[in-house]
Design a protein around this motif. Structure first.
Motif, PDB file in Angstrom:
ATOM      1  N   GLU A   9      12.824 100.384 -72.374  1.00 49.82           N
ATOM      2  CA  GLU A   9      13.295 100.887 -71.027  1.00 49.82           C
ATOM      3  C   GLU A   9      13.480 102.389 -71.079  1.00 49.82           C
ATOM      4  N   ALA A  10      13.791 103.107 -71.980  1.00 45.86           N
ATOM      5  CA  ALA A  10      13.796 104.369 -72.217  1.00 45.86           C
ATOM      6  C   ALA A  10      12.829 105.056 -71.770  1.00 45.86           C
ATOM      7  N   ASN A  11      11.495 104.624 -72.147  1.00 47.37           N
ATOM      8  CA  ASN A  11      10.387 105.394 -72.034  1.00 47.37           C
ATOM      9  C   ASN A  11       9.970 105.674 -70.434  1.00 47.37           C
ATOM     10  N   TRP A  12      10.678 104.475 -69.814  1.00 47.92           N
ATOM     11  CA  TRP A  12      10.214 104.546 -68.337  1.00 47.92           C
ATOM     12  C   TRP A  12      10.674 105.690 -67.630  1.00 47.92           C
ATOM     13  N   THR A  13      11.741 106.262 -68.101  1.00 44.31           N
ATOM     14  CA  THR A  13      12.418 107.651 -67.475  1.00 44.31           C
ATOM     15  C   THR A  13      11.214 108.760 -67.502  1.00 44.31           C
ATOM     16  N   ARG A  14      10.533 108.863 -68.616  1.00 45.41           N
ATOM     17  CA  ARG A  14       9.609 109.899 -68.856  1.00 45.41           C
ATOM     18  C   ARG A  14       8.331 109.424 -67.913  1.00 45.41           C
ATOM     19  N   PHE A  15       8.186 108.151 -68.022  1.00 46.36           N
ATOM     20  CA  PHE A  15       6.733 107.897 -67.109  1.00 46.36           C
ATOM     21  C   PHE A  15       7.051 108.063 -65.654  1.00 46.36           C
ATOM     22  N   GLU A  16       8.289 107.871 -65.057  1.00 44.23           N
ATOM     23  CA  GLU A  16       8.719 108.195 -63.660  1.00 44.23           C
ATOM     24  C   GLU A  16       8.550 109.375 -63.459  1.00 44.23           C
ATOM     25  N   PHE A  17       8.799 110.355 -64.493  1.00 43.05           N
ATOM     26  CA  PHE A  17       8.844 111.824 -64.035  1.00 43.05           C
ATOM     27  C   PHE A  17       7.304 112.207 -64.100  1.00 43.05           C
ATOM     28  N   TYR A  18       6.579 111.847 -64.743  1.00 42.45           N
ATOM     29  CA  TYR A  18       5.061 112.230 -64.527  1.00 42.45           C
ATOM     30  C   TYR A  18       4.342 111.534 -63.506  1.00 42.45           C
ATOM     31  N   SER A  19       4.666 110.410 -63.361  1.00 38.56           N
ATOM     32  CA  SER A  19       4.074 109.611 -62.258  1.00 38.56           C
ATOM     33  C   SER A  19       4.087 110.348 -61.054  1.00 38.56           C
ATOM     34  N   GLN A  20       5.320 110.970 -60.676  1.00 34.99           N
ATOM     35  CA  GLN A  20       5.753 111.441 -59.481  1.00 34.99           C
ATOM     36  C   GLN A  20       4.681 112.823 -59.395  1.00 34.99           C
ATOM     37  N   LYS A  21       4.244 113.156 -60.214  1.00 37.56           N
ATOM     38  CA  LYS A  21       3.228 114.361 -59.967  1.00 37.56           C
ATOM     39  C   LYS A  21       1.774 114.234 -59.654  1.00 37.56           C
ATOM     40  N   ILE A  22       1.487 112.785 -59.796  1.00 36.27           N
ATOM     41  CA  ILE A  22      -0.188 112.570 -59.667  1.00 36.27           C
ATOM     42  C   ILE A  22      -0.186 112.253 -58.010  1.00 36.27           C
ATOM     43  N   ARG A  23      -1.464 112.959 -57.576  1.00 34.99           N
ATOM     44  CA  ARG A  23      -1.589 113.094 -56.067  1.00 34.99           C
ATOM     45  C   ARG A  23      -3.211 112.221 -56.141  1.00 34.99           C
ATOM     46  N   LYS A  24      -3.816 112.152 -57.204  1.00 32.28           N
ATOM     47  CA  LYS A  24      -5.240 111.736 -57.084  1.00 32.28           C
ATOM     48  C   LYS A  24      -5.742 111.081 -58.327  1.00 32.28           C
ATOM     49  N   ILE A  25      -6.188 109.759 -58.122  1.00 31.44           N
ATOM     50  CA  ILE A  25      -6.828 109.422 -59.294  1.00 31.44           C
ATOM     51  C   ILE A  25      -8.134 109.247 -59.206  1.00 31.44           C
TER      52      ILE A  25
ATOM     53  N   ARG B  99       3.172 108.713 -55.211  1.00 33.16           N
ATOM     54  CA  ARG B  99       2.868 110.042 -54.454  1.00 33.16           C
ATOM     55  C   ARG B  99       1.392 109.965 -54.479  1.00 33.16           C
ATOM     56  N   VAL B 100       0.517 109.094 -54.952  1.00 34.04           N
ATOM     57  CA  VAL B 100      -0.913 109.220 -55.062  1.00 34.04           C
ATOM     58  C   VAL B 100      -1.138 108.693 -53.496  1.00 34.04           C
ATOM     59  N   THR B 101      -2.314 110.213 -53.233  1.00 32.00           N
ATOM     60  CA  THR B 101      -2.693 110.095 -51.743  1.00 32.00           C
ATOM     61  C   THR B 101      -4.296 109.577 -51.638  1.00 32.00           C
ATOM     62  N   GLU B 102      -4.811 109.790 -52.928  1.00 36.44           N
ATOM     63  CA  GLU B 102      -6.188 109.568 -53.052  1.00 36.44           C
ATOM     64  C   GLU B 102      -6.797 108.823 -54.361  1.00 36.44           C
ATOM     65  N   ILE B 103      -7.457 107.626 -54.299  1.00 36.61           N
ATOM     66  CA  ILE B 103      -8.159 106.897 -55.282  1.00 36.61           C
ATOM     67  C   ILE B 103      -9.599 106.994 -55.093  1.00 36.61           C
ATOM     68  N   GLU B 104     -10.343 107.534 -56.135  1.00 36.62           N
ATOM     69  CA  GLU B 104     -11.869 107.664 -55.942  1.00 36.62           C
ATOM     70  C   GLU B 104     -12.396 107.125 -57.354  1.00 36.62           C
ATOM     71  N   TRP B 105     -12.837 105.869 -57.153  1.00 31.70           N
ATOM     72  CA  TRP B 105     -13.269 104.982 -58.403  1.00 31.70           C
ATOM     73  C   TRP B 105     -14.932 104.909 -58.317  1.00 31.70           C
ATOM     74  N   MET B 106     -15.390 105.853 -59.170  1.00 31.03           N
ATOM     75  CA  MET B 106     -16.734 106.055 -59.152  1.00 31.03           C
ATOM     76  C   MET B 106     -17.605 105.184 -60.023  1.00 31.03           C
ATOM     77  N   GLU B 107     -16.968 104.596 -60.908  1.00 27.79           N
ATOM     78  CA  GLU B 107     -17.645 103.907 -61.955  1.00 27.79           C
ATOM     79  C   GLU B 107     -16.809 102.338 -62.141  1.00 27.79           C
ATOM     80  N   THR B 108     -17.408 101.715 -62.897  1.00 29.74           N
ATOM     81  CA  THR B 108     -16.707 100.280 -62.986  1.00 29.74           C
ATOM     82  C   THR B 108     -15.838 100.134 -64.575  1.00 29.74           C
ATOM     83  N   ASN B 109     -16.002 101.097 -65.288  1.00 28.11           N
ATOM     84  CA  ASN B 109     -15.482 101.089 -66.606  1.00 28.11           C
ATOM     85  C   ASN B 109     -14.141 100.888 -66.616  1.00 28.11           C
TER      86      ASN B 109
END
Length: 428
Positions: A61-77, A108-118
């Motif tokens: 559960e401790a690692n989820w704090t770090r995960f949450e911190f960085y996931s908030q920064k992602i806008r595009k996959i 906070r992701v606003t865009e997902i662009e999946w160009m291949e199937t890997n």
């Protein structure tokens, strides 16, 4: 940090000082090409088989704090060809172990662009936990490998019923139509009719369900469809579809249709209802069998007074008709994309030729025989402004430049018979 354009530079900048660190990290994590870096924040991973990774231990559960911190920064996959991906079982393990306080994995992701199937294996589990902040979704295949694939269907079904979602852009590129995929796409369109502004489908079957769903998109601005040939739509089918768009999609400004090469001959009747959309900015219809008459161009010019791009690729029209386009279209026209055929009756009378005032590019000019080089060059010099680009073969571009100069920019785009038989590389 906008002056740093690579990820290694951003990582180095994040280590410079406490002031730079949060800014650099925000830029570094803004767009990810894989979720692997994010998932590794929860614990060590190892290769399970091939390029699939899995966790070596339970997720604390401790690692989820770090995960949450960085996931908030992602806008595009934006997934591409990658070296490793998350095994589906490990993604389920991740989702099941998250604390109750984390509702969305990518909040906070606003865009997902999946160009291949890997990396598509984990996406079905993730889609139901996407945030309503998502505005753009692209699912692309460069082959038939995921055509009708169960993962693709599940992803689209989840997307259709995602609570609170207000998509603005949806692209399904080269996802071959099947009944299940078409149904899922129509479900998305039906539920996003108030917000969707851009819809692109590169393997489109013109069915009654699709026609009805698209024509109800009240905010639609851009529509790009590559029609498959499985249903062999007729001119009347296209006319009915165009009529539905013109009647209900009043905001539509950009239309790009592409039919299969070698399709049966079509007339402008198939697309004529689109002339009722008076504020059209861009029309591009790739149809090898389309036949246009001079009065069709006159009707378009009278209707589309704000048009910037007029494109009927593969449609052959006589070269002198360009002067008719200049007379009937407004000063907003910038690009003309048709197949211009040589003709004997090029207008030499300066007093009867109306020049274009705003056209910047004309494509494409058929090969010009040597005896017509001067008359064609003179015709264009009187019709278009200096600096206008006219696309033609390398050989035609060279001969026109030698004959009449380069006030018009003759741009070679393909080889003609002379180029194919001559040594050396042609020069544009």
């Amino acid at each position: 940090m906008s002056f740093i354009n690579n990820r290694s530079g951003l990582f180095a900048a994040s280590l410079v000082c406490k002031t730079w660190s949060p800014i650099a990290l925000s830029h570094l994590w803004r767009a990810l090409y894989s979720v692997v870096p994010l998932c590794k924040l929860l614990g060590p991973m190892t290769s399970i088989h091939d390029w699939y990774l899995g966790y070596t231990d339970t997720i604390s559960e401790a690692n989820w704090t770090r995960f949450e911190f960085y996931s908030q920064k992602i806008r595009k996959i934006c997934g591409g060809r990658i070296q490793a991906t998350i095994e589906a079982g490990s993604m389920i393990q991740l989702l099941n172990s998250r604390p109750p306080s984390i509702r969305y994995i990518l909040p906070r992701v606003t865009e997902i662009e999946w160009m291949e199937t890997n990396e598509i294996g984990w996406l079905p589990q993730l889609v139901p936990l996407l945030s309503p902040t998502l505005k753009s979704f692209t699912l692309h295949s460069s082959s038939d490998r995921i055509s009708g694939d169960i993962d693709t269907i599940v992803i689209l079904r989840h997307l259709a019923f995602l609570p609170g979602l207000k998509l603005e852009k949806l692209e399904a590129d080269w996802i071959k139509s099947t009944e299940d995929i078409d149904t899922a796409l129509c479900d998305i369109l039906d539920r996003q009719r108030e917000s969707l502004m851009i819809f692109s489908h590169k393997s489109f079957d013109l069915s009654e369900r699709f026609s009805a769903s698209i024509s109800r998109l009240r905010s639609l601005l851009i529509l790009e469809l590559d029609f498959s040939d499985s249903r062999h739509p007729t001119d009347r089918d296209f006319n009915n579809f165009s009529d539905a768009l013109a009647s209900r999609c009043s905001e539509l400004r950009v239309v790009q249709f592409r039919t299969v090469y070698g399709a049966p001959e079509r007339t402008f009747y198939a697309f004529q209802p689109l002339t009722r959309i008076k504020e059209m900015k861009f029309i591009q219809i790739h149809c090898s069998g389309l036949v246009l008459e001079l009065q069709d161009l006159q009707e378009m010019g009278a209707s589309w007074r704000s048009l910037a791009v007029l494109g009927f690729s593969y449609c052959e029209i006589p070269l002198p008709w360009l002067s008719a386009i200049a007379r009937h279209f407004s000063s907003t026209l910038e690009v003309i994309d048709v197949n211009l055929l040589m003709s004997e009756d090029i207008d030499h009378d300066h007093t009867t030729l109306t020049p274009f005032s705003s056209v910047k590019r004309v494509r494409s000019l058929a090969d010009v025989p040597p005896e017509s080089i001067h008359s064609v060059g003179s015709f264009f010099q009187r019709l278009v402004a200096p600096g206008t680009i006219v696309e033609c073969s390398y050989g035609t571009a060279r001969r026109l430049t030698e004959a009449v100069g380069s006030l018009v920019r003759w741009r070679g785009k393909w080889k003609d018979d002379e180029d194919m038989s001559s040594p050396g590389s042609p020069v544009s």
